[in-house]
Scaffold this active site. Structure first.
Site, PDB file in Angstrom:
ATOM      1  N   PRO A   1      22.169   0.405  19.138  1.00 19.80           N
ATOM      2  CA  PRO A   1      20.896  -0.004  19.672  1.00 19.80           C
ATOM      3  C   PRO A   1      19.601   0.350  19.263  1.00 19.80           C
ATOM      4  O   PRO A   1      18.311   0.459  19.708  1.00 19.80           O
ATOM      5  CB  PRO A   1      21.118   0.538  21.191  1.00 19.80           C
TER       6      PRO A   1
ATOM      7  N   GLU B   1      29.975   7.586  22.165  1.00 19.94           N
ATOM      8  CA  GLU B   1      28.590   7.944  21.960  1.00 19.94           C
ATOM      9  C   GLU B   1      28.082   7.432  20.797  1.00 19.94           C
ATOM     10  O   GLU B   1      27.015   7.430  20.672  1.00 19.94           O
ATOM     11  CB  GLU B   1      28.489   9.328  21.990  1.00 19.94           C
TER      12      GLU B   1
ATOM     13  N   ARG C   1      26.811 -20.879  11.496  1.00 17.50           N
ATOM     14  CA  ARG C   1      26.297 -21.980  11.845  1.00 17.50           C
ATOM     15  C   ARG C   1      24.972 -22.198  10.880  1.00 17.50           C
ATOM     16  O   ARG C   1      24.644 -23.279  10.641  1.00 17.50           O
ATOM     17  CB  ARG C   1      25.675 -22.164  13.008  1.00 17.50           C
TER      18      ARG C   1
HETATM   19  N1  SAH Z   1      24.823   6.760  22.276  1.00 17.01           N
HETATM   20  C1  SAH Z   1      24.251   5.682  21.769  1.00 17.01           C
HETATM   21  C2  SAH Z   1      24.939   4.364  22.168  1.00 17.01           C
HETATM   22  C3  SAH Z   1      26.405   4.101  22.083  1.00 17.01           C
HETATM   23  S1  SAH Z   1      26.925   2.712  22.424  1.00 17.01           S
HETATM   24  C4  SAH Z   1      22.609   5.338  21.854  1.00 17.01           C
HETATM   25  O1  SAH Z   1      22.246   5.707  22.803  1.00 17.01           O
HETATM   26  O2  SAH Z   1      21.982   4.964  21.067  1.00 17.01           O
HETATM   27  C5  SAH Z   1      28.179   2.382  21.500  1.00 17.01           C
HETATM   28  C6  SAH Z   1      28.234   1.469  20.484  1.00 17.01           C
HETATM   29  O3  SAH Z   1      27.865   0.219  20.921  1.00 17.01           O
HETATM   30  C7  SAH Z   1      27.321   1.797  19.472  1.00 17.01           C
HETATM   31  O4  SAH Z   1      27.610   2.784  18.298  1.00 17.01           O
HETATM   32  C8  SAH Z   1      26.775   0.413  18.796  1.00 17.01           C
HETATM   33  O5  SAH Z   1      28.003   0.166  17.892  1.00 17.01           O
HETATM   34  C9  SAH Z   1      27.187  -0.372  20.020  1.00 17.01           C
HETATM   35  N2  SAH Z   1      25.946  -1.089  20.726  1.00 17.01           N
HETATM   36  C10 SAH Z   1      25.550  -0.666  21.833  1.00 17.01           C
HETATM   37  N3  SAH Z   1      24.387  -1.319  22.289  1.00 17.01           N
HETATM   38  C11 SAH Z   1      23.901  -2.029  21.163  1.00 17.01           C
HETATM   39  C12 SAH Z   1      22.882  -3.112  20.838  1.00 17.01           C
HETATM   40  N4  SAH Z   1      22.117  -3.221  21.652  1.00 17.01           N
HETATM   41  N5  SAH Z   1      22.831  -3.601  19.652  1.00 17.01           N
HETATM   42  C13 SAH Z   1      24.076  -3.503  18.881  1.00 17.01           C
HETATM   43  N6  SAH Z   1      25.076  -2.547  19.009  1.00 17.01           N
HETATM   44  C14 SAH Z   1      25.061  -1.902  20.246  1.00 17.01           C
END
Ligand code: SAH
Length: 250
Positions: free
Chosen positions: A88, A115, A152
């Site tokens: 994210p 996390e 695609r």
């Molecule tokens: N503690 C982290 C979130 C971890 S969520 C933070 O706040 O930045 C767990 C995993 O989900 C992440 O390591 C990532 O691989 C995935 N993930 C979560 N949200 C995402 C998003 N919006 N885009 C891409 N991957 C995401």
């Protein structure tokens, strides 16, 4: 294009290759997709790959060693590849990214969990990509979005080569509306121009519709766009019409 997805849930990720366009891409040999189980690199008999976060607090972290080993194994399998961490905190994934990545010979998509991953693996990551400003519980769904949107675009996958080119975002604009049979459905007729057979007029109408939708729904897209002379003319028409409508309402 070869894509390896490093994940705790390879069966989930491989599902994206079982349906629709990604399936076509796989069947035509344009896409080779495989999930790689991070637990295979745990180095312990419990197949454990997560540990508590240093410094305290809630939540677990994906450990560095299994991740690094999985990346190395994936590299051996697919050759030189961009390593993409789904996160994210990454750059926002969009159609331009899909197009860019679709030209790579191979990709390694890393799915975090818990996390996230141990920060020390970051030097092995080429780019972090986010699918939007929300937090998923794992990177798998994000990786599946990436695989679908790339599949695609691969040559020979969409029946009509034109159809990806006219999709939303590919020319920086939203797509025009589409209609199909029947000609009148529940008292709503198809716009007359589409039945006219006048290809130049239809093309112009579609361009105008795409522009109008972009202006009304996603004006931000227009900021970074270089419009051609026809588009500027169409945009003038649209704005004049919108103003007339506004005046009509007051
Ligand atoms: N503690 C982290 C979130 C971890 S969520 C933070 O706040 O930045 C767990 C995993 O989900 C992440 O390591 C990532 O691989 C995935 N993930 C979560 N949200 C995402 C998003 N919006 N885009 C891409 N991957 C995401």
């Amino acid at each position: 294009m070869k894509i390896e997805v490093l994940t705790l849930f390879p069966e989930l990720v491989e599902q994206v290759g079982a349906f629709g366009m990604p399936r076509v891409a796989v069947e035509r040999g344009a896409l080779q997709l495989s999930g790689r189980q991070l637990r295979d690199f745990s180095g312990n008999r419990w197949r454990r790959v997560d540990e508590r976060t240093y410094g305290g607090g809630p939540g677990m972290v994906l450990q560095a060693e299994p991740l690094a080993q999985a990346i190395e194994a994936a590299r051996v399998a697919v050759g030189p590849a961009k390593v993409v961490l789904m996160s994210p905190q990454g750059e926002r994934y969009d159609q331009a990214w899909a197009e860019r990545l679709s030209r790579e010979p191979a990709l390694i998509l890393v799915c975090g969990r818990y996390e996230g991953i141990d920060e020390r693996v970051m030097p092995q990551v080429d780019v972090e990509l986010s699918v939007g400003d929300y937090v998923l519980s794992g990177g798998e769904l994000a990786a599946m979005l990436v695989v679908d949107s790339i599949a695609r675009l691969l040559p020979g996958v969409l029946g009509d080569e034109q159809s990806a080119a006219s999709d939303s975002f590919s020319d920086g604009l939203l797509d025009h509306p589409h209609y199909s049979r029947p000609e009148v459905w529940r008292d709503q007729a198809v716009p007359e121009i589409l039945m006219s057979g006048d290809h130049a007029a239809i093309r112009r109408w579609r361009r105008k519709q795409g522009l109008e939708r972009t202006l009304l729904r996603r004006p931000d897209l227009l900021d970074s766009l270089k419009l051609d002379a026809e588009q500027i003319k169409l945009l003038r028409e649209i704005i004049t019409e919108q103003l007339h409508e506004q005046e009509g309402r007051t």
